[in-house]
Scaffold this active site. Sequence first.
Site, PDB file in Angstrom:
ATOM      1  N   ASN A  22       0.856  -1.194   0.000  1.00 53.60           N
ATOM      2  CA  ASN A  22       0.000   0.000   0.000  1.00 53.60           C
ATOM      3  C   ASN A  22       0.890   1.242   0.000  1.00 53.60           C
ATOM      4  O   ASN A  22       2.119   1.133  -0.043  1.00 53.60           O
ATOM      5  CB  ASN A  22      -0.937  -0.009   1.215  1.00 53.60           C
ATOM      6  CG  ASN A  22      -0.161  -0.068   2.506  1.00 53.60           C
ATOM      7  OD1 ASN A  22       0.556   0.853   2.853  1.00 53.60           O
ATOM      8  ND2 ASN A  22      -0.289  -1.185   3.217  1.00 53.60           N
TER       9      ASN A  22
ATOM     10  N   ASP B 106      -4.029 -10.097  12.848  1.00 52.93           N
ATOM     11  CA  ASP B 106      -4.171  -8.696  13.248  1.00 52.93           C
ATOM     12  C   ASP B 106      -3.292  -8.413  14.469  1.00 52.93           C
ATOM     13  O   ASP B 106      -3.603  -8.821  15.589  1.00 52.93           O
ATOM     14  CB  ASP B 106      -5.644  -8.411  13.555  1.00 52.93           C
ATOM     15  CG  ASP B 106      -5.903  -6.923  13.717  1.00 52.93           C
ATOM     16  OD1 ASP B 106      -5.049  -6.230  14.305  1.00 52.93           O
ATOM     17  OD2 ASP B 106      -6.954  -6.460  13.242  1.00 52.93           O
TER      18      ASP B 106
ATOM     19  N   PHE C  38      -4.573   3.078  14.721  1.00 54.59           N
ATOM     20  CA  PHE C  38      -4.919   4.077  13.701  1.00 54.59           C
ATOM     21  C   PHE C  38      -5.979   3.470  12.794  1.00 54.59           C
ATOM     22  O   PHE C  38      -5.933   2.258  12.520  1.00 54.59           O
ATOM     23  CB  PHE C  38      -3.698   4.442  12.853  1.00 54.59           C
ATOM     24  CG  PHE C  38      -2.891   5.564  13.425  1.00 54.59           C
ATOM     25  CD1 PHE C  38      -2.128   5.375  14.554  1.00 54.59           C
ATOM     26  CD2 PHE C  38      -2.906   6.824  12.825  1.00 54.59           C
ATOM     27  CE1 PHE C  38      -1.379   6.409  15.079  1.00 54.59           C
ATOM     28  CE2 PHE C  38      -2.168   7.865  13.343  1.00 54.59           C
ATOM     29  CZ  PHE C  38      -1.405   7.665  14.478  1.00 54.59           C
TER      30      PHE C  38
ATOM     31  N   LYS D 226     -13.844   0.367  15.005  1.00 57.88           N
ATOM     32  CA  LYS D 226     -12.557  -0.346  15.162  1.00 57.88           C
ATOM     33  C   LYS D 226     -12.061  -0.260  16.609  1.00 57.88           C
ATOM     34  O   LYS D 226     -11.461  -1.196  17.123  1.00 57.88           O
ATOM     35  CB  LYS D 226     -11.502   0.231  14.207  1.00 57.88           C
ATOM     36  CG  LYS D 226     -11.697  -0.244  12.775  1.00 57.88           C
ATOM     37  CD  LYS D 226     -10.593   0.219  11.856  1.00 57.88           C
ATOM     38  CE  LYS D 226     -10.916  -0.207  10.423  1.00 57.88           C
ATOM     39  NZ  LYS D 226     -10.069   0.406   9.423  1.00 57.88           N
TER      40      LYS D 226
HETATM   41  O1  PMT Z   1       2.926   6.056   6.592  1.00 60.39           O
HETATM   42  P1  PMT Z   1       2.340   7.383   6.150  1.00 60.39           P
HETATM   43  O2  PMT Z   1       2.493   7.602   4.669  1.00 60.39           O
HETATM   44  O3  PMT Z   1       2.863   8.528   6.972  1.00 60.39           O
HETATM   45  O4  PMT Z   1       0.765   7.323   6.400  1.00 60.39           O
HETATM   46  C1  PMT Z   1       0.297   7.182   7.704  1.00 60.39           C
HETATM   47  C2  PMT Z   1      -0.921   6.240   7.764  1.00 60.39           C
HETATM   48  C3  PMT Z   1      -2.080   6.866   6.988  1.00 60.39           C
HETATM   49  C4  PMT Z   1      -0.577   4.880   7.151  1.00 60.39           C
HETATM   50  C5  PMT Z   1      -1.265   6.064   9.292  1.00 60.39           C
HETATM   51  O5  PMT Z   1      -1.531   7.311   9.862  1.00 60.39           O
HETATM   52  C6  PMT Z   1      -2.476   5.163   9.476  1.00 60.39           C
HETATM   53  O6  PMT Z   1      -3.626   5.606   9.419  1.00 60.39           O
HETATM   54  N1  PMT Z   1      -2.209   3.849   9.722  1.00 60.39           N
HETATM   55  C7  PMT Z   1      -3.265   2.809   9.753  1.00 60.39           C
HETATM   56  C8  PMT Z   1      -3.533   2.371   8.353  1.00 60.39           C
HETATM   57  C9  PMT Z   1      -4.750   1.484   8.189  1.00 60.39           C
HETATM   58  O7  PMT Z   1      -5.324   1.465   7.129  1.00 60.39           O
HETATM   59  O8  PMT Z   1      -5.106   0.818   9.186  1.00 60.39           O
HETATM   60  P2  PMT Z   1      -6.376  -0.230   9.214  1.00 60.39           P
HETATM   61  O9  PMT Z   1      -7.633   0.567   9.318  1.00 60.39           O
HETATM   62  O10 PMT Z   1      -6.261  -1.204   8.119  1.00 60.39           O
HETATM   63  O11 PMT Z   1      -6.067  -0.965  10.553  1.00 60.39           O
HETATM   64  C10 PMT Z   1      -6.478  -0.481  11.816  1.00 60.39           C
HETATM   65  C11 PMT Z   1      -5.393  -0.717  12.822  1.00 60.39           C
HETATM   66  O12 PMT Z   1      -5.111  -2.108  12.937  1.00 60.39           O
HETATM   67  C12 PMT Z   1      -4.061  -0.036  12.518  1.00 60.39           C
HETATM   68  O13 PMT Z   1      -3.567   0.434  13.740  1.00 60.39           O
HETATM   69  C13 PMT Z   1      -3.204  -1.165  11.965  1.00 60.39           C
HETATM   70  O14 PMT Z   1      -1.823  -0.953  12.261  1.00 60.39           O
HETATM   71  C14 PMT Z   1      -3.739  -2.379  12.704  1.00 60.39           C
HETATM   72  N2  PMT Z   1      -3.656  -3.641  11.936  1.00 60.39           N
HETATM   73  C15 PMT Z   1      -4.394  -3.836  10.809  1.00 60.39           C
HETATM   74  C16 PMT Z   1      -4.332  -5.033  10.144  1.00 60.39           C
HETATM   75  C17 PMT Z   1      -3.475  -6.068  10.622  1.00 60.39           C
HETATM   76  N3  PMT Z   1      -3.377  -7.231  10.013  1.00 60.39           N
HETATM   77  N4  PMT Z   1      -2.734  -5.838  11.734  1.00 60.39           N
HETATM   78  C18 PMT Z   1      -2.815  -4.653  12.398  1.00 60.39           C
HETATM   79  O15 PMT Z   1      -2.127  -4.470  13.420  1.00 60.39           O
END
Ligand code: PMT
Length: 416
Positions: free
Chosen positions: A215, A311, A328, A342
């Site tokens: 991504n 996750d 996040f 979330k």
């Molecule tokens: O890296 P940059 O270019 O500075 O951009 C920053 C960012 C936009 C990536 C960052 O600020 C951000 O929002 N990160 C989360 C990205 C995301 O899409 O998260 P998610 O909604 O898919 O997941 C929610 C949370 O679960 C996140 O904290 C993620 O780290 C965690 N997760 C998700 C999936 C997974 N398999 N394991 C996880 O730990």
Amino acid sequence: MQKQDDKRPRILLGVSGGIAAYKSPDLVRRLVERGADVQVVMTRGACEFVSPLTFQAVSGRPVRDDIWDAEAEDAMGHIALARWADLLVVAPATAHAIGALANGLAGDLLGTVYLATAAPTWIAPAMNHAMWAHEAVQTNVRTLEQRGVRILGPAVGDQACGEHGPGRMLEPADIAAAVFEAPTTLVSQALKGVRVLVTAGPTREPIDPVRYVTNRSSGKMGYALAHAARQAGADVTLVSGPVALGVPPGVSHVSVETAEEMYSAVHERIDAADLFIGCAAVSDYRPASQSPQKIKRKAEEMSLALVRSKDTLASVAKLAGGPFTVGFAAETDNVVDHARQKLENKGVDMMAANRVGPDCGFDQETNALTVLWRGGEQTLEQAPKSVLARRLIALIAERFRHARDRNQSTNANAPA
Ligand code: PMT
């Protein structure tokens, strides 16, 4: 060196060689009056305007003005000096000093300390108005600003050269007031001794030896958070997917590629963490199998079977006696609603809702967040990621302390 139990904010004041340096002893006096411990670092030029003895008298500390002074280095080396500081203020910051800081020049003690410190840096420019307006100076100022350096002033008024315009150093009273007014400035003790694990960047899920699913995460937000947590006094470990960024000073770094590797790297270290911040954009799905050979172009169409990856954030939040967890949620629509879901589904303590769009989110220099927790939320306005990270760390530190105090009082009231 300062005693361990001395909680006074420690301000490193860099004085560079401009006429406004005559006001800097007054700035020291005002900072000391408000309870700060001030260490002055002077450039050669500054010593032409004001005697180091003046600063020694008002700060109560010998001034540092020479990186080659073996005796002073022996007492407190320049790296120890950089680590000592809660805040680095350069006042006055001349055009030359600004250029040196912007370009990372370490030719004198001030330049070296700036590069080595994890403390927030503020500068109060002072120069002739035409110099201030020059594109070279403005470019350097913008570079510093983008790096998270706060620019105080300059003020508009009569100048030492007899002309009028922007370029006067802010008055010492205004600089001192700004230092003590900004809640995030002197937060360096807010996470002192707290062990923080941060994830950052994207993951790469291999399809074959040359292709992968990933991504647009650049890692900038997560790296800025690791830096800000370190500045706040934490012991920081950063588990990062593949990015093109330098590791912030004083931060331990673990490099991973896939979601599974990130999961393992985090779980190997989670027992030693008090606070977990999941900022990484972890791939939710990975190819069900990885071809050992490069897949050949034969069929007109092909499909890729994907399986869910583990996750990391949710699994950390489920740990009994685990760390305080912050996630996040990057969303394009109904941002806050999805983030609140979330927060509940993953069982975390705080969730930063991150709108994805122009100037926000993936691979942008700036960002904006709505931070949610059970019973509250706070909006952090759009700002460069380094600035936003400091604001978020200040908020996390507040909620973290609140949770820790509540746990301690619950444990104290529990029957023996
Ligand atoms: O890296 P940059 O270019 O500075 O951009 C920053 C960012 C936009 C990536 C960052 O600020 C951000 O929002 N990160 C989360 C990205 C995301 O899409 O998260 P998610 O909604 O898919 O997941 C929610 C949370 O679960 C996140 O904290 C993620 O780290 C965690 N997760 C998700 C999936 C997974 N398999 N394991 C996880 O730990």
